[in-house]
Design a protein around this motif. Structure first.
Motif, PDB file in Angstrom:
ATOM      1  N   ASP A  26      22.435  57.209  34.967  1.00 35.07           N
ATOM      2  CA  ASP A  26      23.729  56.712  34.517  1.00 35.07           C
ATOM      3  C   ASP A  26      23.574  55.346  33.852  1.00 35.07           C
ATOM      4  OD1 ASP A  26      24.959  58.967  35.611  1.00 35.07           O
ATOM      5  OD2 ASP A  26      25.109  58.012  37.582  1.00 35.07           O
ATOM      6  N   GLY A  27      24.577  54.980  33.104  1.00 33.42           N
ATOM      7  CA  GLY A  27      24.575  53.672  32.470  1.00 33.42           C
ATOM      8  C   GLY A  27      24.438  53.767  30.958  1.00 33.42           C
ATOM      9  N   PHE A  28      24.272  52.594  30.336  1.00 25.67           N
ATOM     10  CA  PHE A  28      24.277  52.477  28.885  1.00 25.67           C
ATOM     11  C   PHE A  28      22.975  51.844  28.387  1.00 25.67           C
ATOM     12  CE2 PHE A  28      28.635  52.407  30.294  1.00 25.67           C
ATOM     13  CZ  PHE A  28      29.298  53.190  29.372  1.00 25.67           C
ATOM     14  N   ARG A  47      20.240  60.196  25.345  1.00 25.00           N
ATOM     15  CA  ARG A  47      21.375  60.987  25.848  1.00 25.00           C
ATOM     16  C   ARG A  47      20.879  62.179  26.670  1.00 25.00           C
ATOM     17  NH1 ARG A  47      25.601  61.954  21.035  1.00 25.00           N
ATOM     18  NH2 ARG A  47      26.741  62.890  22.781  1.00 25.00           N
ATOM     19  N   SER A  48      19.751  62.756  26.281  1.00 23.27           N
ATOM     20  CA  SER A  48      19.208  63.880  27.041  1.00 23.27           C
ATOM     21  C   SER A  48      18.669  63.427  28.400  1.00 23.27           C
ATOM     22  CB  SER A  48      18.099  64.571  26.251  1.00 23.27           C
ATOM     23  OG  SER A  48      16.937  63.767  26.184  1.00 23.27           O
ATOM     24  N   LEU A  49      18.433  62.116  28.550  1.00 24.40           N
ATOM     25  CA  LEU A  49      18.003  61.556  29.833  1.00 24.40           C
ATOM     26  C   LEU A  49      19.185  61.101  30.679  1.00 24.40           C
ATOM     27  CD1 LEU A  49      14.949  59.431  28.609  1.00 24.40           C
ATOM     28  CD2 LEU A  49      14.873  61.623  29.803  1.00 24.40           C
ATOM     29  N   GLY A  50      20.390  61.372  30.217  1.00 24.06           N
ATOM     30  CA  GLY A  50      21.595  61.059  30.973  1.00 24.06           C
ATOM     31  C   GLY A  50      22.295  59.782  30.569  1.00 24.06           C
ATOM     32  N   HIS A 112      20.317  64.701  35.397  1.00 18.03           N
ATOM     33  CA  HIS A 112      21.573  64.051  35.062  1.00 18.03           C
ATOM     34  C   HIS A 112      22.294  64.831  33.964  1.00 18.03           C
ATOM     35  CE1 HIS A 112      20.482  60.409  37.321  1.00 18.03           C
ATOM     36  NE2 HIS A 112      19.261  60.596  36.840  1.00 18.03           N
ATOM     37  N   ARG A 113      23.600  64.681  33.920  1.00 21.14           N
ATOM     38  CA  ARG A 113      24.372  65.264  32.824  1.00 21.14           C
ATOM     39  C   ARG A 113      24.006  64.576  31.519  1.00 21.14           C
ATOM     40  NH1 ARG A 113      28.924  62.206  31.272  1.00 21.14           N
ATOM     41  NH2 ARG A 113      30.094  64.053  30.663  1.00 21.14           N
TER      42      ARG A 113
END
Length: 263
Positions: A26-28, A47-50, A112-113
């Protein structure tokens, strides 16, 4: 030119070295990158790593270091101001450079999503804002955009030199790639040269880019009767519209919308 296979391989390679850096979850992650190819490859890998990526103007990253849950800033050439500000706020700045290690396939990381992507508005409303494109609605949203823009699987969409933090620089390529269409990105080139690419049937630009194209001499680019030219980000004069129809294409439209309303 890149095939979809080349694109996927580059993303897998980037996913591998980003994962080895310990990024994920999670996070940015803020992207202070100039090269459009790197922006797309690295943001899709993150993004594929969540993670949710934030597209920034490369010279303006320091002002966003106080965003919550910001894991790091990825920069091609971190400026002294960015390094100083990041040190004060405890946000690491990492240099975006592949380590040459093994790639990481998409199915190898499913903890992760999928993460989203945050855009800035282009500034025509007078202030820069952050707008989240969330994966929960992105594909449906891009499909709705294609009903308006008439992009299909055979389309060749020209986005000139739009940065990845703008609405046009993100939404037009994403909506085309989602169905297998082609995208032309003109990196650090005279904008009229993008019109030399055969088969372009969609182009999106702003008035300043149109002005630079129309300043080229006669014969510098071909007229394309079948291409749709959409002008966004401001008004143009009647003289410019008439010149665009006479020299570029008769199919000229004004794109009215806003990043924050997802139009």
């Amino acid at each position: 030119p890149w095939s979809y296979r080349r694109f996927a391989d580059e993303i897998a390679q980037a996913r591998g070295w980003l994962h080895r850096l310990g990024l994920g979850g999670d996070g940015f992650v803020a992207l202070a990158l100039r090269n459009k190819r790197d922006i797309w490859v690295i943001s899709l890998a993150l993004r594929s790593l969540g993670l949710t990526t934030i597209g920034l103007r490369a010279d303006d990253a320091a002002r966003y270091l106080e965003l919550p849950d910001l894991q790091c800033v990825l920069a091609a050439e971190p400026s002294p101001a960015l390094r100083s500000a990041s040190g004060e706020r405890g946000v690491p700045v990492l240099v975006a450079a592949a380590d040459g290690g093994p790639p990481l396939a998409p199915h190898a990381f499913t903890e992760h999503r999928h993460g989203g992507h945050v855009l800035q508005t282009s500034g025509t409303t007078g202030a820069y804002k952050l707008v989240l494109i969330d994966p929960s609605f992105e594909l449906d949203y891009l499909a709705r955009r294609r009903t308006v823009t008439e992009v299909n699987e055979q389309s060749v969409v020209n986005v000139f030199d739009f940065p990845g933090w703008t609405g046009a620089g993100y939404k037009y390529p994403a909506s085309a790639w989602a169905i297998g269409a082609s995208v032309v990105i003109s990196e650090n080139r005279a904008p009229h040269e993008a019109l030399l690419r055969p088969g372009v049937d969609q182009s999106i630009l702003v008035p300043s880019i149109l002005g630079r194209i129309l300043n080229q001499p006669e014969g510098a680019f071909p007229r394309n009767e079948a291409m749709t030219l959409t002008i966004a980000g401001g008004a143009v004069s009647r003289a410019m519209l008439d010149a665009a129809k006479a020299r570029i294409t008769p199919r000229v439209f004004n794109g009215l919308g806003a990043t924050e309303s997802n139009l």
